[in-house]
Write a protein that holds these residues in place. Structure first.
Motif, PDB file in Angstrom:
ATOM      1  N   ARG A   1       0.825  -1.210   0.000  1.00  0.00           N
ATOM      2  CA  ARG A   1       0.000   0.000   0.000  1.00  0.00           C
ATOM      3  C   ARG A   1       0.860   1.261   0.000  1.00  0.00           C
ATOM      4  O   ARG A   1       0.518   2.255  -0.638  1.00  0.00           O
ATOM      5  N   ARG A   2       1.985   1.224   0.708  1.00  0.00           N
ATOM      6  CA  ARG A   2       2.882   2.389   0.685  1.00  0.00           C
ATOM      7  C   ARG A   2       3.439   2.606  -0.721  1.00  0.00           C
ATOM      8  O   ARG A   2       3.469   3.730  -1.233  1.00  0.00           O
ATOM      9  N   PHE A   3       3.876   1.524  -1.350  1.00  0.00           N
ATOM     10  CA  PHE A   3       4.413   1.598  -2.706  1.00  0.00           C
ATOM     11  C   PHE A   3       3.340   2.090  -3.676  1.00  0.00           C
ATOM     12  O   PHE A   3       3.581   2.988  -4.491  1.00  0.00           O
ATOM     13  N   ALA A   4       2.144   1.516  -3.592  1.00  0.00           N
ATOM     14  CA  ALA A   4       1.053   1.905  -4.483  1.00  0.00           C
ATOM     15  C   ALA A   4       0.621   3.351  -4.231  1.00  0.00           C
ATOM     16  O   ALA A   4       0.246   4.058  -5.172  1.00  0.00           O
ATOM     17  N   GLY A   5       0.674   3.791  -2.978  1.00  0.00           N
ATOM     18  CA  GLY A   5       0.333   5.177  -2.681  1.00  0.00           C
ATOM     19  C   GLY A   5       1.308   6.141  -3.333  1.00  0.00           C
ATOM     20  O   GLY A   5       0.907   7.191  -3.854  1.00  0.00           O
ATOM     21  N   THR A   6       2.594   5.805  -3.311  1.00  0.00           N
ATOM     22  CA  THR A   6       3.585   6.634  -3.991  1.00  0.00           C
ATOM     23  C   THR A   6       3.312   6.669  -5.487  1.00  0.00           C
ATOM     24  O   THR A   6       3.401   7.730  -6.123  1.00  0.00           O
ATOM     25  N   LEU A   7       2.972   5.522  -6.046  1.00  0.00           N
ATOM     26  CA  LEU A   7       2.641   5.452  -7.472  1.00  0.00           C
ATOM     27  C   LEU A   7       1.447   6.338  -7.796  1.00  0.00           C
ATOM     28  O   LEU A   7       1.481   7.120  -8.758  1.00  0.00           O
ATOM     29  N   ARG A   8       0.403   6.243  -6.990  1.00  0.00           N
ATOM     30  CA  ARG A   8      -0.818   7.015  -7.234  1.00  0.00           C
ATOM     31  C   ARG A   8      -0.542   8.510  -7.135  1.00  0.00           C
ATOM     32  O   ARG A   8      -0.944   9.289  -8.000  1.00  0.00           O
ATOM     33  N   ARG A   9       0.149   8.929  -6.085  1.00  0.00           N
ATOM     34  CA  ARG A   9       0.425  10.362  -5.903  1.00  0.00           C
ATOM     35  C   ARG A   9       1.331  10.893  -7.008  1.00  0.00           C
ATOM     36  O   ARG A   9       1.144  12.022  -7.489  1.00  0.00           O
ATOM     37  N   SER A  10       2.313  10.110  -7.408  1.00  0.00           N
ATOM     38  CA  SER A  10       3.257  10.562  -8.430  1.00  0.00           C
ATOM     39  C   SER A  10       2.589  10.703  -9.785  1.00  0.00           C
ATOM     40  O   SER A  10       2.856  11.640 -10.540  1.00  0.00           O
ATOM     41  N   ALA A  11       1.710   9.775 -10.121  1.00  0.00           N
ATOM     42  CA  ALA A  11       1.060   9.799 -11.425  1.00  0.00           C
ATOM     43  C   ALA A  11       0.110  10.978 -11.570  1.00  0.00           C
ATOM     44  O   ALA A  11      -0.097  11.482 -12.670  1.00  0.00           O
ATOM     45  N   ARG A  12      -0.482  11.425 -10.482  1.00  0.00           N
ATOM     46  CA  ARG A  12      -1.488  12.482 -10.600  1.00  0.00           C
ATOM     47  C   ARG A  12      -0.944  13.862 -10.275  1.00  0.00           C
ATOM     48  O   ARG A  12      -1.608  14.867 -10.537  1.00  0.00           O
ATOM     49  N   ALA A  13       0.255  13.943  -9.691  1.00  0.00           N
ATOM     50  CA  ALA A  13       0.773  15.245  -9.265  1.00  0.00           C
ATOM     51  C   ALA A  13       1.037  16.147 -10.464  1.00  0.00           C
ATOM     52  O   ALA A  13       1.690  15.754 -11.423  1.00  0.00           O
ATOM     53  N   ARG A  14       0.510  17.345 -10.417  1.00  0.00           N
ATOM     54  CA  ARG A  14       0.743  18.377 -11.414  1.00  0.00           C
ATOM     55  C   ARG A  14       0.520  17.879 -12.843  1.00  0.00           C
ATOM     56  O   ARG A  14       1.222  18.255 -13.770  1.00  0.00           O
TER      57      ARG A  14
END
Length: 216
Positions: free
Chosen positions: A23-36
Motif C-alpha cells: 500500500r505504501r508503494f502503491a500510494g507513492t505510485l498514485r500520488r506521483s502519477a497524478r501530481a501536477r
C-alpha cells in the motif's frame, strides 16, 4: 483473480508486512502519477513486458475512477501495425513523464536484470523530474536498479507470491483509499473483495481495445 488466489492472499499476507509495504508503494505510485498533471509510464525488461500489470492498472483506473492510473505501456519491440496505445517504444522514455509523473519498471522473478541501455534511459527519466518506482522480482545484478529507483517493492520468488499476484496487489492498492486505523484484516478483506469484483464500464477517454494478456 479466482477464489484460490484470494485464499492464498489471506493465508500468506496475514501477520506480515506485505500489505503495508504494498500500500505504501502503491500510494507513492498514485500520488506521483497524478501530481501536477503527470502521467504513468510502465516498462519491463527486454525479455519481459508487464502485460498483466498494464491490464490490471487499466481496469483499476476504471474501477476506482482514477484515470491517472491508466498506464502508457512502453515496449522494447513494437510490431508493425500496432494500435496507438500499444505503439510506444523505448524512445518514449527519452521524453520522460514530466515533473510529477511516474515511471514503473517491472523486473521478473527469473531471467536477466535490466540491460545497461534501459537503465541509462531510466536514469535520464529520473533526472528529468519523474518519480521512478521498481517492482523488483529479485533478478541477479539488480543493485543499480535499486539505486536508481526512488522506491522499490521487492517481490522475489522466495516470498511465495508469483509476480502476477503481486501485480494484482499493487494495482488494487493503487486505487484504494483506506481510512487510518482500519484493522489489518479489514483492509485485506476489502482488497480481496475489490480483486474479485468485475470492473465497471471503461472511463471516458480510455484507449480503444483492452491490453492483450500475452505478447503479440
Amino acid at each position: 483473480m479466482n477464489a484460490v488466489r484470494v485464499a492464498l492472499l489471506r493465508e500468506v499476507l496475514d501477520g506480515t508486512d506485505w500489505l503495508r509495504d504494498t500500500r505504501r508503494f502503491a500510494g507513492t505510485l498514485r500520488r506521483s502519477a497524478r501530481a501536477r498533471g503527470g502521467g504513468l509510464l510502465l516498462v519491463g525488461t527486454a525479455e519481459y513486458e508487464p502485460w498483466h500489470l498494464a491490464a490490471h492498472l487499466d481496469e483499476e483506473a476504471a474501477r476506482s475512477g482514477r484515470p491517472e492510473l491508466h498506464p502508457t505501456l512502453v515496449r522494447h519491440r513494437v510490431p508493425p501495425g500496432a494500435p496507438a496505445h500499444l505503439a510506444a517504444g523505448l524512445e518514449r522514455l527519452d521524453g520522460g513523464a514530466g515533473r510529477g509523473g511516474a515511471l514503473l519498471l517491472v523486473v521478473p522473478q527469473a531471467g536477466p536484470p535490466p540491460g545497461e541501455a534501459l537503465l541509462e534511459r531510466v536514469d535520464g527519466v529520473r533526472r528529468g523530474g519523474t518519480t521512478v518506482l521498481a517492482l523488483d522480482g529479485g533478478a541477479a545484478g539488480g543493485e543499480e536498479l535499486r539505486t536508481l529507483a526512488h522506491e522499490v517493492l521487492p517481490a522475489p520468488a522466495a516470498t511465495g507470491l508469483d509476480l502476477d499476484t503481486v501485480q494484482h496487489l499493487v494495482s488494487a492498492a493503487a486505487g484504494e483509499d483506506v481510512p487510518p486505523g482500519r484493522r489489518f484484516r479489514d483492509r485485506l478483506s476489502r482488497l480481496a473483495a475489490r480483486l474479485t469484483t468485475p470492473p465497471p464500464e471503461p472511463y471516458p477517454g480510455k484507449p480503444s481495445g483492452p491490453y492483450p494478456r500475452e505478447p503479440w
